[in-house]
Scaffold this active site. Structure first.
Site, PDB file in Angstrom:
ATOM      1  N   ASN A  89      32.721 -14.514 -19.019  1.00 17.29           N
ATOM      2  CA  ASN A  89      31.688 -14.305 -18.014  1.00 17.29           C
ATOM      3  C   ASN A  89      30.614 -13.427 -18.639  1.00 17.29           C
ATOM      4  O   ASN A  89      30.911 -12.341 -19.135  1.00 17.29           O
ATOM      5  CB  ASN A  89      32.288 -13.610 -16.781  1.00 17.29           C
ATOM      6  CG  ASN A  89      33.366 -14.449 -16.116  1.00 17.29           C
ATOM      7  OD1 ASN A  89      33.245 -15.677 -16.043  1.00 17.29           O
ATOM      8  ND2 ASN A  89      34.427 -13.811 -15.645  1.00 17.29           N
ATOM      9  N   HIS A 102      34.909  -9.922 -23.504  1.00 16.65           N
ATOM     10  CA  HIS A 102      36.313 -10.339 -23.475  1.00 16.65           C
ATOM     11  C   HIS A 102      36.385 -11.793 -23.064  1.00 16.65           C
ATOM     12  O   HIS A 102      35.516 -12.294 -22.343  1.00 16.65           O
ATOM     13  CB  HIS A 102      37.133  -9.469 -22.510  1.00 16.65           C
ATOM     14  CG  HIS A 102      36.545  -9.388 -21.138  1.00 16.65           C
ATOM     15  ND1 HIS A 102      35.487  -8.557 -20.836  1.00 16.65           N
ATOM     16  CD2 HIS A 102      36.832 -10.058 -19.982  1.00 16.65           C
ATOM     17  CE1 HIS A 102      35.163  -8.699 -19.553  1.00 16.65           C
ATOM     18  NE2 HIS A 102      35.958  -9.617 -19.029  1.00 16.65           N
ATOM     19  N   HIS A 104      38.847 -14.578 -21.119  1.00 18.44           N
ATOM     20  CA  HIS A 104      39.996 -14.767 -20.239  1.00 18.44           C
ATOM     21  C   HIS A 104      40.761 -15.994 -20.746  1.00 18.44           C
ATOM     22  O   HIS A 104      40.177 -17.074 -20.881  1.00 18.44           O
ATOM     23  CB  HIS A 104      39.544 -15.073 -18.805  1.00 18.44           C
ATOM     24  CG  HIS A 104      38.798 -13.955 -18.145  1.00 18.44           C
ATOM     25  ND1 HIS A 104      39.378 -13.092 -17.243  1.00 18.44           N
ATOM     26  CD2 HIS A 104      37.493 -13.556 -18.253  1.00 18.44           C
ATOM     27  CE1 HIS A 104      38.475 -12.227 -16.814  1.00 18.44           C
ATOM     28  NE2 HIS A 104      37.319 -12.485 -17.416  1.00 18.44           N
TER      29      HIS A 104
HETATM   30  P1  AMP Z   1      35.200  -9.867 -15.933  1.00 20.64           P
HETATM   31  O1  AMP Z   1      35.064  -9.832 -14.431  1.00 20.64           O
HETATM   32  O2  AMP Z   1      34.983 -11.209 -16.556  1.00 20.64           O
HETATM   33  O3  AMP Z   1      34.363  -8.766 -16.561  1.00 20.64           O
HETATM   34  O4  AMP Z   1      36.726  -9.544 -16.232  1.00 20.64           O
HETATM   35  C1  AMP Z   1      37.249  -8.261 -16.173  1.00 20.64           C
HETATM   36  C2  AMP Z   1      38.737  -8.418 -15.984  1.00 20.64           C
HETATM   37  O5  AMP Z   1      39.355  -7.184 -16.325  1.00 20.64           O
HETATM   38  C3  AMP Z   1      39.169  -8.750 -14.563  1.00 20.64           C
HETATM   39  O6  AMP Z   1      39.892  -9.973 -14.552  1.00 20.64           O
HETATM   40  C4  AMP Z   1      40.048  -7.554 -14.171  1.00 20.64           C
HETATM   41  O7  AMP Z   1      41.145  -7.933 -13.372  1.00 20.64           O
HETATM   42  C5  AMP Z   1      40.472  -7.032 -15.516  1.00 20.64           C
HETATM   43  N1  AMP Z   1      40.818  -5.614 -15.562  1.00 20.64           N
HETATM   44  C6  AMP Z   1      40.132  -4.568 -15.021  1.00 20.64           C
HETATM   45  N2  AMP Z   1      40.741  -3.413 -15.308  1.00 20.64           N
HETATM   46  C7  AMP Z   1      41.820  -3.715 -16.066  1.00 20.64           C
HETATM   47  C8  AMP Z   1      42.854  -2.951 -16.695  1.00 20.64           C
HETATM   48  N3  AMP Z   1      42.894  -1.606 -16.582  1.00 20.64           N
HETATM   49  N4  AMP Z   1      43.816  -3.600 -17.402  1.00 20.64           N
HETATM   50  C9  AMP Z   1      43.780  -4.948 -17.489  1.00 20.64           C
HETATM   51  N5  AMP Z   1      42.833  -5.725 -16.937  1.00 20.64           N
HETATM   52  C10 AMP Z   1      41.874  -5.120 -16.234  1.00 20.64           C
END
Ligand code: AMP
Ligand code: ZN
Length: 116
Positions: A89, A102, A104
């Site tokens: 994203n 990152h 997914h």
């Molecule tokens: P995005 O919305 O594409 O930026 O993805 C961020 C992702 O990070 C989301 O799917 C969250 O659930 C995940 N996320 C946020 N905090 C953490 C954390 N502490 N450990 C693992 N995943 C996380």
């Protein structure tokens, strides 16, 4: 290189606990804290790159390694037969909420497009 206030930089430095399931040159795989599929891993570069749009030519080897890493994780988790999704994203309107690049890696359930 690293941002003191960035969640994923802090995870990479082990300053914040996370379920780090694998590591390779310059990349971590972490279990997503709010999984959207039976397998939901985040592929995170240890370098602080805010968004996909900030990627430059010098990141080309890192991007290749990220895809190979994701494919290896998908094979190990037996996602290959039924398929899997590798998503970035880029920007708030596209759903980005953590400002550190990152991927997914999602699998283990049927998926439709666009994602719901
Ligand atoms: P995005 O919305 O594409 O930026 O993805 C961020 C992702 O990070 C989301 O799917 C969250 O659930 C995940 N996320 C946020 N905090 C953490 C954390 N502490 N450990 C693992 N995943 C996380
Ligand atoms: Zn960061």
């Amino acid at each position: 290189m690293s941002d003191a206030n960035c969640l994923f930089c802090r995870i990479a430095r082990r300053a914040v606990p996370a379920d780090i399931v694998a590591e390779t040159d310059g990349l971590l795989a972490v279990t997503d804290i709010n999984p959207q599929a039976p397998t939901h891993l985040l592929i995170i570069p240890t370098e602080h790159i805010p968004t996909l749009a900030d990627v430059s030519e010098s990141h080309t080897p890192l991007l290749g390694r990220a895809v190979h890493f994701a494919n290896r994780l998908a094979r190990e988790r037996r996602l290959t037969e039924h398929g899997y999704r590798l998503v970035v994203n880029c920007g708030a309107a596209a759903g980005q909420s953590v400002w550190h690049l990152h991927w997914h890696l999602l699998g283990g359930r049927p998926m439709t497009w666009p994602p719901g």
